[in-house]
Design a protein around this motif. Structure first.
Motif, PDB file in Angstrom:
ATOM      1  N   LYS A  17       0.519  -1.514  -0.027  1.00 10.46           N
ATOM      2  CA  LYS A  17      -0.105  -0.165   0.176  1.00 10.46           C
ATOM      3  C   LYS A  17       1.054   1.227  -0.407  1.00 10.46           C
ATOM      4  O   LYS A  17       0.388   2.211   0.281  1.00 10.46           O
TER       5      LYS A  17
ATOM      6  N   LEU B 202       3.392   3.779  -1.699  1.00 11.85           N
ATOM      7  CA  LEU B 202       3.675   4.270  -2.832  1.00 11.85           C
ATOM      8  C   LEU B 202       5.260   3.770  -3.137  1.00 11.85           C
ATOM      9  O   LEU B 202       5.672   2.933  -4.583  1.00 11.85           O
TER      10      LEU B 202
ATOM     11  N   ILE C  12       4.654  14.027  -4.704  1.00 11.25           N
ATOM     12  CA  ILE C  12       3.139  13.931  -3.998  1.00 11.25           C
ATOM     13  C   ILE C  12       2.905  14.291  -2.480  1.00 11.25           C
ATOM     14  O   ILE C  12       2.390  14.676  -1.865  1.00 11.25           O
TER      15      ILE C  12
ATOM     16  N   TYR D  58       3.216  17.139  -0.948  1.00 10.77           N
ATOM     17  CA  TYR D  58       2.021  18.242  -0.822  1.00 10.77           C
ATOM     18  C   TYR D  58       0.434  17.176  -0.106  1.00 10.77           C
ATOM     19  O   TYR D  58      -0.379  18.037   0.593  1.00 10.77           O
ATOM     20  N   TYR D  59       1.041  16.117   0.196  1.00 10.99           N
ATOM     21  CA  TYR D  59      -0.096  15.079   0.650  1.00 10.99           C
ATOM     22  C   TYR D  59       0.675  14.239   2.286  1.00 10.99           C
ATOM     23  O   TYR D  59      -0.286  14.680   2.834  1.00 10.99           O
TER      24      TYR D  59
ATOM     25  N   VAL E 261      -0.988   4.776  -0.634  1.00 13.78           N
ATOM     26  CA  VAL E 261      -1.366   4.375  -2.669  1.00 13.78           C
ATOM     27  C   VAL E 261      -3.116   4.825  -1.658  1.00 13.78           C
ATOM     28  O   VAL E 261      -3.593   5.296  -3.068  1.00 13.78           O
ATOM     29  N   ARG E 262      -3.654   4.581  -0.511  1.00 10.82           N
ATOM     30  CA  ARG E 262      -5.068   4.465   0.003  1.00 10.82           C
ATOM     31  C   ARG E 262      -5.773   5.746  -0.281  1.00 10.82           C
ATOM     32  O   ARG E 262      -7.106   6.544  -0.404  1.00 10.82           O
TER      33      ARG E 262
ATOM     34  N   VAL F 286      -3.254   9.099  -1.778  1.00 14.95           N
ATOM     35  CA  VAL F 286      -3.257   9.899  -3.131  1.00 14.95           C
ATOM     36  C   VAL F 286      -4.795   9.233  -3.603  1.00 14.95           C
ATOM     37  O   VAL F 286      -4.610   8.851  -5.386  1.00 14.95           O
ATOM     38  N   THR F 287      -5.629   9.840  -3.669  1.00 10.13           N
ATOM     39  CA  THR F 287      -7.160   9.959  -4.710  1.00 10.13           C
ATOM     40  C   THR F 287      -8.015  11.319  -4.990  1.00 10.13           C
ATOM     41  O   THR F 287      -9.027  10.498  -4.544  1.00 10.13           O
ATOM     42  N   LYS F 288      -6.921  12.021  -5.242  1.00 11.38           N
ATOM     43  CA  LYS F 288      -7.045  13.609  -5.045  1.00 11.38           C
ATOM     44  C   LYS F 288      -7.918  12.929  -6.255  1.00 11.38           C
ATOM     45  O   LYS F 288      -8.940  13.659  -6.587  1.00 11.38           O
ATOM     46  N   LEU F 289      -7.995  12.422  -7.486  1.00 10.84           N
ATOM     47  CA  LEU F 289      -8.720  12.142  -9.113  1.00 10.84           C
ATOM     48  C   LEU F 289      -9.310  11.030  -8.676  1.00 10.84           C
ATOM     49  O   LEU F 289      -8.732  10.025  -8.598  1.00 10.84           O
ATOM     50  N   GLN F 290     -10.744  11.401  -8.882  1.00  5.72           N
ATOM     51  CA  GLN F 290     -11.493  10.481  -9.373  1.00  5.72           C
ATOM     52  C   GLN F 290     -12.991  10.533  -9.738  1.00  5.72           C
ATOM     53  O   GLN F 290     -13.102  12.081  -9.680  1.00  5.72           O
ATOM     54  N   GLY F 291     -13.763   9.661  -9.155  1.00  2.00           N
ATOM     55  CA  GLY F 291     -15.100   9.186 -10.361  1.00  2.00           C
ATOM     56  C   GLY F 291     -15.355  10.141 -10.908  1.00  2.00           C
ATOM     57  O   GLY F 291     -14.203  10.349 -11.897  1.00  2.00           O
TER      58      GLY F 291
END
Lengths: 115, 114, 522
Positions: free
Chosen positions: B25, B27, B97, B100-101, B106-107, B109-114
């Motif tokens: 899990k 990166l 990443i 900033y995060y 990996v769970r 790092v999901t700002k881009l979804q949907g």
């Protein structure tokens, strides 16, 4: 001459040039009607202002329908489908790899079985 | 049997790499998995090119034995170079990443979804 | 002069590569010199691409061997009949893809010269753009599997770096990481496939392997590895997750070219199915696998697009959906050509429709992404909820957006309609259900672009965009070129099909011709 522009699909045909000609004719007719209109119309007076039953005109921001409010009915009607499909796009890199390797395995099975 | 030993190692390395990529899990660890996968593939290419009792294709003063075709060695070199570039790019992206995060999970790092 | 023309396929790669590595040097001399240099380099390489393509369409397949004087000498006499040289094989199918890359490549550079004006880090950016262009040209032109892998990696690395170029609070880096990581895994598995083929046939040359193909168990594994790696790279559902992420976060001009790079993978997918395994792999099975991927891509792509709020993410889902059309057309082509009870003309027509759609999609999707880029450049946001009333000030952008949106929705007389018509009619005879799904998807596409059009351009002038200006001239020129092509291809589709698409389709079907063009009498 125009016939040479016909797209033949083998089972049907389509000619865009006729379509364009039809558009041009419609445009010319529209232009003719428009050009015969009243030329002395004065746009500087309040004759062009919107009149909403005597109420004050709302702010410009309030008039514009934002994107979030469009197709509400569509997404609501299909909410069952979207509840299923949206969570699949998790944005989790592991899931991306998993989907890729899963499809690889699936295609391998299909191609081997149905050789 | 002994001929196939390198391929066994290749299979183990590639599978370990895939396991790391899929089930870790973090990166950085996933990128280590990618690196393992790359090493497995490079080893596979090199193992393909090995021939018993042959010599390297250097003609100066060579004994008259069968020579190995050096194609796969060339491929592997290219592939290693590409692998280095990829690893550097991936790791630098993880660094950005993290800046900033504040996480490399990996769970998250999901700002881009949907 | 003659030597220049003989070596055009080599120059195709050499010019952008050389240009890329000289760019950081020249940017020392100032912005305007660097911009001129980048434009000259892409202009020259586009001219090269178009010249090569026209040469191929005139005289037939070009086989260009690196490192020999006489062009025909592909198999070195001292190698024991093993062709080990690097060759470029450009047949009408490759020429077709070259034309797409040449047109879009030039437009996006023109656009980014202007859109990057106020931003920092331009020398790295343009170096990467030229590398991306070189990678895509290489993927299209090469006739060698390992070489293809190298160019695939060049284009994915340059693409990923460009996606992450504007870090954007780490979000762009996240998108770039996803793109780079998936591409690397795909590339590695592709390389395993190359190794499996090399082990059996002692060659990396596509034509030689196709000639010697036995379809052993290892070959089938290699086929699957190629197939899924390339299908993932072109963004077929359910391996499409990276597409909306990276397309949305990349600078708009880059997104327009990432579409072309995806389509270069799509081309390679077709090359593997039709030429490398031509006549060996079961066409019905593979055809149906492609059709199912296509249907899933079309439907899930478009339904995911409708509720999106980010305009570029929405367009990216549409790119997935339009890739589905190409897969559908070519899949039906592959399945119908092998069928004994259907007429051959159905398969050929579906194939032509699928290929024609590749070209149309590259052009109108490029145009749409560029208009989205203009909106971002002028308004600074991609969020549809914050936009509105831009039509008052950005008239040309609005017209270009309308042309692109109508073309993607398949409204006549734009080019999307022509290719979709070819797909519908042939697919309907193959399996009516597929055609119905394709039409429904087309309607949903129109619906979602009506939403975008309304929320960006319609409505009263919003106070925050009171003084928004029209796009700068270079951007307008770049969009104008693409828009004119959209209209021209829509009004004269038969000419384009006859001149470009039909030769490409017959070259794809005729794998024997590809093999004999490379191997000659040998």
């Amino acid at each position: 001459m125009i016939d040479s522009f016909t797209l033949s699909t083998g089972f049907g045909a389509w000619n865009a040039v006729f379509w364009v000609i039809a558009f041009l004719i419609a445009f010319i007719i529209g232009w003719l009607i428009w050009s015969r209109g009243e030329k002395t119309y004065d746009t500087s007076t309040s004759a062009t202002a919107s009149f909403l039953s005597g109420n004050a005109e709302p702010e410009k921001e309030a008039v514009h329908i934002r994107a979030g409010n469009l197709y509400w009915g569509y997404t609501d009607a299909l909410s069952g489908y979207y509840r299923f499909i949206k969570p699949l796009h998790t944005g989790n890199l592991s899931d991306y790899f998993l989907a890729y390797l899963f499809v690889t395995a699936l295609v391998l099975i299909v191609v081997v079985v149905l050789k | 049997m002994i001929d196939n030993l390198p391929f066994l190692v290749v299979a183990i390395t590639i599978l370990l790499g895939l396991y790391t990529i899929l089930f870790r899990k973090d990166l950085i660890k996933m990128i280590m998995g990618i690196s393992l996968l790359e090493s497995g593939v490079n080893l596979f290419l090199i193992a393909l090119g090995y021939r018993w009792d042959s010599i390297a294709p250097i003609f100066t003063g060579a004994p008259s034995l069968a020579m190995v075709m050096p194609t796969v060695q060339a491929l592997t070199l290219t592939s290693i170079v590409i692998g280095v570039a990829t690893l550097a790019l991936l790791l630098s992206m993880v660094m950005v990443i993290y800046r900033y995060y504040r996480t490399t999970d990996v769970r998250e790092v999901t700002k881009l979804q949907g | 002069m003659d030597i220049l023309f003989d070596n055009l396929p080599g120059l195709l790669i050499a010019i952008p590569l050389l240009g890329a590595f000289l760019t950081p040097l020249l940017s020392r001399a100032g912005d305007s010199i660097r911009n001129a240099w980048v434009l000259i380099v892409t202009g020259l390489s586009s001219v090269c691409g178009l010249l090569v393509a026209s040469q191929v369409l005139e005289t037939g397949t070009i086989v260009y061997t690196f490192g020999v004087n006489t062009v025909s000498n592909i198999i070195p006499p001292d190698s024991g009949g093993i062709p080990i040289r690097i060759i470029f094989t450009i047949d009408p199918m490759n020429a077709f893809m070259l034309i797409i890359a040449a047109i879009v490549g030039f437009c996006i550079t023109l656009f980014s010269v202007s859109s990057m004006e106020r931003l920092s880090g331009k020398d790295g950016f343009f170096t990467l753009v030229l590398l991306l262009i070189a990678g895509v040209y290489g993927m299209i032109a090469t006739g060698d599997l390992f070489n293809f892998f190298v160019f695939l990696e060049i284009s994915s690395l340059a693409g990923a770096a460009l996606v992450a170029y504007r870090i954007d609070k780490g979000v762009a880096a996240e998108a770039g990481l996803k793109y780079a990581a998936l591409s690397t895994i795909g590339g590695m598995l592709f390389l395993v496939g190359v190794g499996l083929l090399f082990a059996q046939y002692n060659s990396l040359n596509m034509a030689v392997i196709a000639d010697r193909m036995q379809l052993t168990g290892l070959d089938i594994i290699a086929f699957v590895l190629f197939f899924t790696a390339l299908a993932m790279k072109c963004g077929a559902v359910p391996m499409h997750f990276w597409t909306p992420d990276s397309y949305a976060m990349a600078p708009s001009a880059i997104t327009a070219f990432l579409v072309v790079s995806s389509q270069a993978s799509l081309y390679a997918l077709f090359r593997v199915c039709f030429t490398l395994y031509g006549g060996q792999i079961n066409p019905l099975t593979v055809g149906w696998v492609i059709i199912i991927l296509g249907i899933l891509s079309m439907f899930i792509g478009v339904t995911m697009a409708i509720p999106q709020k980010d305009v570029k993410r929405l367009m990216a889902y549409h790119a997935v959906s339009q890739t589905g059309y190409m897969l559908l057309g070519v899949g039906v082509g592959l399945a119908a050509l092998s069928s004994t009870c259907l007429s051959q003309s159905i398969g050929v027509m579906a194939l032509k429709g699928g290929l024609f759609h590749i070209m149309n999609h590259a052009i109108y999707k490029g145009l749409l992404f560029l208009t989205a880029g203009v909106i971002m450049y002028r308004c600074g946001t991609r969020n549809l909820n914050q936009l509105g009333g831009l039509g008052h000030n950005m008239k040309w952008t609005m017209v270009f957006f309308m042309i692109g949106a109508l073309a993607i929705a398949g409204i006549p007389p734009f080019n999307g309609f022509a290719s979709k018509l070819m797909i519908y009619e042939s697919t309907f005879l193959f399996n009516p259900l597929l055609a119905v799904i394709a039409m429904v998807v087309s309607i949903l596409t129109l619906a979602s672009f009506v939403k975008v059009f309304h929320s960006m351009f319609m409505g009263p002038k919003l106070p925050e965009y009171e003084n928004v200006k029209e796009a700068p001239t270079p951007m307008l020129i770049a969009m104008g070129i693409l828009a004119i092509l959209v209209v021209l291809f829509g009004i004269f589709p038969q000419q384009v099909v006859d001149a470009l698409v039909a030769p490409a389709a017959s070259a794809l079907i005729d794998y024997q011709g590809y093999i004999s063009a490379v191997l000659g009498g040998a």
